[in-house]
Design an enzyme around this catalytic site. Structure first.
Site, mmCIF file in Angstrom:
data_model
loop_
_atom_site.group_PDB
_atom_site.id
_atom_site.type_symbol
_atom_site.label_atom_id
_atom_site.label_comp_id
_atom_site.label_asym_id
_atom_site.label_seq_id
_atom_site.Cartn_x
_atom_site.Cartn_y
_atom_site.Cartn_z
ATOM 1 N N ASP A 42 -5.902 45.231 10.608
ATOM 2 C CA ASP A 42 -5.646 45.937 11.855
ATOM 3 C C ASP A 42 -4.137 46.155 11.934
ATOM 4 O O ASP A 42 -3.358 45.504 11.220
ATOM 5 C CB ASP A 42 -6.158 45.126 13.045
ATOM 6 N N TRP A 43 -3.724 47.063 12.793
ATOM 7 C CA TRP A 43 -2.321 47.482 12.801
ATOM 8 C C TRP A 43 -1.410 46.324 13.194
ATOM 9 O O TRP A 43 -1.551 45.750 14.265
ATOM 10 C CB TRP A 43 -2.168 48.678 13.730
#
Length: 813
Positions: free
Chosen positions: A225-226
């Site tokens: 995920d970012w």
């Protein structure tokens, strides 16, 4: 293509292989021109394709119904249609990979991303995920099933450890991911931010290698995920192929150095790079030399699908016969959601829709303005509404607003989410300041409340007078994905028609986990008893009162959990007052999950419309007037009060968590299983939903065979119009040496029948339908003996029951 990919990966230098293992920027990987390797691009989902823009604004896109609305359709075929249409949207944004679907389980009723998930039930979630993924990937667009795993709350989500035993993981929380891999062949998986049993999922070898690749045979890409990757050697050795976003923080030169130091083998890097090339090959990105471009592709067939899917997910919770409406002469249209299009939740799932239509506009188009009388009654905003005037923003390449601006722009609305290309690219995204100036003209005399929250530091003045301070007094809160403060507010008396100048000054601060900046300010007149009185007067004079209440993407949003499930503000009081004035009151709810309904018995009807996408008003009107069936059935149980839900009466260590850990103490007793175990009657059970016709079940037969059991049930439409229903099949096991739920959902079917039509519906119950996971053996076990099979239209009413003998067996993982 295998030989080509093997040849290609071996033609890459170590540095080139490493370059493919992290993003070049927020939304793409680097191309390698030397070997004609193209650029892989991704875009956020799951209810559309936002493209490479910020969370606010950008190129317009089609806004589809949110996850819980798709869950309520109980229709994997429709999910596949939606996935295929969203694939076309992804291509219109120049991307190859969709960051979707979200398949986490609705463990609680307060999760901020409850709206983004399909269901409380693992089997329903799995079936819908498979449909959605098949639709996406049939068009050559990769699905990225997320968030793997244990991300069932937004509280401290970037650091908290979800502590879950293996049996619970395998039977509940991993089940949709397993189906995504084994049944749909998903091409990508996204690791979650949280830790799982103490280890960050991005560096959890048991999760990413032992389970995902060894047990399930996954051959795609695992991306973070970012900003969810926090290390170099631990992540790549655990099985994380891709660090996102770029530019890299943990890879690049750091990974090359780790290889040279012997912390990571060259073969591991090659394996990860080969996975990236395989994904590029599957999506066509490997040879895609098309210049990057994004377009707003507003397709009539997408509008039609969104409208149809929106109605298909709406759940009629109550109806005394008032629905469908027969064109009443006078309708009172009441509530804070009547003249606003509540089309989606908040966070990374939000996008800039091609257009949206409110319930008021859809009703006016159908009946004419003269038949409608509007009264807002109260508000339901979490933050003060945006000032919708042009805003002049001056950017400074320092944190002190010194010197001349390096860039000036005019934007619409008083909010911005800043990640890259800040100040026209003239500012360091982590070190800048700005001054935003606008005019605000109140439309009525009275007390107005201004509000401000920021991921950064800010202060706000009105006509030069200091009003709000989130600079010296900034404290962390739950906005901007937990990087922002909670809104600070102050009240001021204003005069109608007399403009005031509003100025906000902003500077960056060091982020805690996610490298983002953002700001938002707004204002609203305070509503009170007089406004509810106006709504009551309108209702009393009408043939029918339609009350549009609920929440919005400010409440149902990534980055925070709800504090309760009561309707925000004075909405309960508004509904109670309107129903007292007019017993022909229909409540239309728009929320991303369950709400308490103390006024339920006084209503004539209640329709749960969720966030149905850009056609919200049209789809709601279609159902209210009977042009479309309310096709939805609840995919999440609605408790009477919040305390009754699976995490409602738990020790704080079980929810929301203590000292960085949240224990899943309820184990496999999630959703409807919890209510059965507790003996608690919910407000509405799993599967609940009324129709404009009636249905009956009969003639259930259960036949054991070598592969488990076969079930057949006759479904009859006993009413006078066509409609759809969803028969459910549950299995109960009283033989196992471990505690199992009283019943578990193991089969369902979306059935469309003409008036009077009968149909025999078949259900296959494979051995896994009877199995439980034995963590000691590391295998699925079917305990030999008699099993109960029950069927009905919802988990609270199962009129058909049979027994079946199933032989003991051990199944592979």
């Amino acid at each position: 293509m295998t030989d080509r990919l093997a040849t290609l990966v071996d033609a890459l230098t170590l540095e080139e292989q490493v370059s493919l293992l992290s993003g070049a920027d927020f939304w793409s990987l680097p191309a390698i021109a030397r070997l004609d390797i193209g650029k892989l691009r991704v875009t956020d989902g799951p209810n559309g394709a936002r493209g490479s823009g910020s969370l606010i604004g950008g190129v317009t896109a089609a806004a589809f119904p949110v996850g819980i609305a798709i869950g309520a359709t109980w229709d994997p075929d429709l999910a596949q249609e939606i996935g295929a249409a969203i694939a076309q949207e992804v291509k219109s944004k120049g991307a190859h990979v969709s960051l979707a679907p979200t398949v986490n389980i609705q463990r609680s009723v307060t999760n901020g991303r409850n709206f983004e998930c399909y269901s409380e039930d693992p089997e329903l979630t799995a079936a819908l995920a498979v449909g959605y993924i098949n639709g996406l990937q049939s068009q050559g667009v990769a699905a990225t099933v997320k968030h793997f795993a244990g991300n069932e709350s937004e509280i401290q989500r970037t650091t908290i450890s979800s502590d879950v035993d293996e049996r619970t993981l395998r039977e509940v929380y991993l089940r949709p991911f397993e189906a995504a891999v084994k049944d749909a062949g998903t091409w990508a998986v996204m690791s979650s931010y949280n830790r799982l049993n103490g280890t960050y999922t991005a560096e959890n070898r048991w999760l990413l290698t032992d389970v995902l690749r060894r047990d399930w045979g996954f051959d795609g890409v695992v991306m973070s995920d970012w900003f969810g990757s926090r290390s170099t050697a631990p992540t790549i050795n655990a099985g994380l192929d891709l660090e996102m976003p770029g530019p890299t923080r943990d890879r690049g030169a750091a990974l090359v150095a780790a290889v040279e130091a012997g912390e990571v083998t060259r073969d591991t890097v090659r394996t990860r790079a080969l996975a990236i090339l395989r994904l590029m090959d599957r999506t066509g990105a490997l040879d895609d030399t098309t210049p990057f471009a994004e377009r707003a592709d507003d397709r009539p067939e997408h509008r039609a699908l969104i409208r149809r899917a929106g109605a298909a997910g709406m759940v009629m919770l109550r109806n005394d016969g008032i629905l469908p409406l027969a064109d009443p002469a006078r309708i009172a249209v009441i509530g804070p959601n009547a003249k606003v299009a509540r089309i989606m939740g908040g966070g990374s799932a939000q996008l800039n829709p091609h257009y949206s239509i409110t319930p008021w506009d859809a009703l006016a188009a159908r009946m004419g303005d003269n038949a409608l009388n509007f009264a807002q009654g109260c508000d339901n905003h979490r933050w003060q509404p945006l000032i919708g005037q042009p805003v002049t923003v001056d950017y400074f390449a320092n944190e002190t607003l010194d010197g001349a601006p390096v860039h000036t722009e005019v934007q619409d609305g008083t909010t911005a989410f800043l990640m890259e290309h800040v100040g026209g690219g003239h500012c360091d995204p982590r070190h800048f300041s700005l001054r935003a100036t606008t005019q605000f003209t109140p439309d009525s005399d009275g007390t107005w409340r201004f509000g401000l929250h920021v991921a950064g530091l800010a202060r706000l003045t009105v006509d030069g007078q200091p009003l709000l301070n989130a600079w010296e007094d900034w404290t962390p809160g739950r906005t901007f994905f937990e990087e922002g403060n909670d809104e600070v507010t102050a009240d001021i008396a204003l005069t109608a028609g007399q403009p005031v100048e509003v100025v906000m000054e902003f500077r960056t601060r060091a982020s805690d986990n996610l490298h983002i900046s953002g700001w938002r300010f707004g204002a609203a007149r305070l509503l009170g008893a007089d406004d509810i009185a106006q709504a009551v007067a309108a209702a009393a004079q009408a043939d029918v009162a339609l009350v549009f209440v609920g929440r919005s993407g400010e409440w149902d949003t990534e980055g925070w959990d709800l504090e309760d499930i009561a309707l925000p503000g004075a909405q309960d009081a508004l509904v109670a007052a309107v129903t007292a004035a007019n017993p022909r009151t229909i409540v239309v709810l728009q929320t991303g999950g369950p709400v308490e309904m103390p006024w339920l018995d006084a209503t004539a009807a209640v329709l749960q419309a969720w966030y149905p996408g850009q056609e919200a008003g049209n789809a709601i009107a279609d159902v209210l007037f009977g042009d479309a069936e309310p096709g939805g059935r609840l995919a999440q149980t609605f408790p009477r009060v919040m305390a009754d839900n699976p995490t409602g009466r738990a020790d704080p260590a079980a929810y929301p968590g203590v000292n960085g850990h949240v224990r899943y103490d309820e184990g496999v007793f999630t959703g409807h299983r919890h209510y059965d175990r507790a003996g608690t009657q919910p407000l509405f059970p799993l599967g609940w939903g009324l129709s404009y016709t009636t249905f009956a079940l009969s003639d259930m037969r259960v036949t054991p065979d070598a592969s488990g059991a076969q079930v057949s049930i006759t479904v009859t439409n006993t009413g006078d119009r066509a409609g759809s229903t969803v028969p459910l099949v549950f299995v109960g096991d009283g033989n196992a040496p471990v505690e199992r739920p009283l019943r578990e959902l193991k089969g369902f079917a979306k059935v469309h029948l003409a008036a009077g039509e009968r149909r025999e519906v078949a259900f296959n119950l494979p051995p896994r339908a009877f199995a439980w996971f034995d963590a000691g053996q590391g295998a699925w076990c079917v305990t030999g003996g008699r099993y109960t099979v029950e069927a009905g239209f919802d988990a609270g009413s199962l009129p058909l029951t049979a027994m079946v003998d199933i032989a003991a067996q051990t199944l592979p993982r």
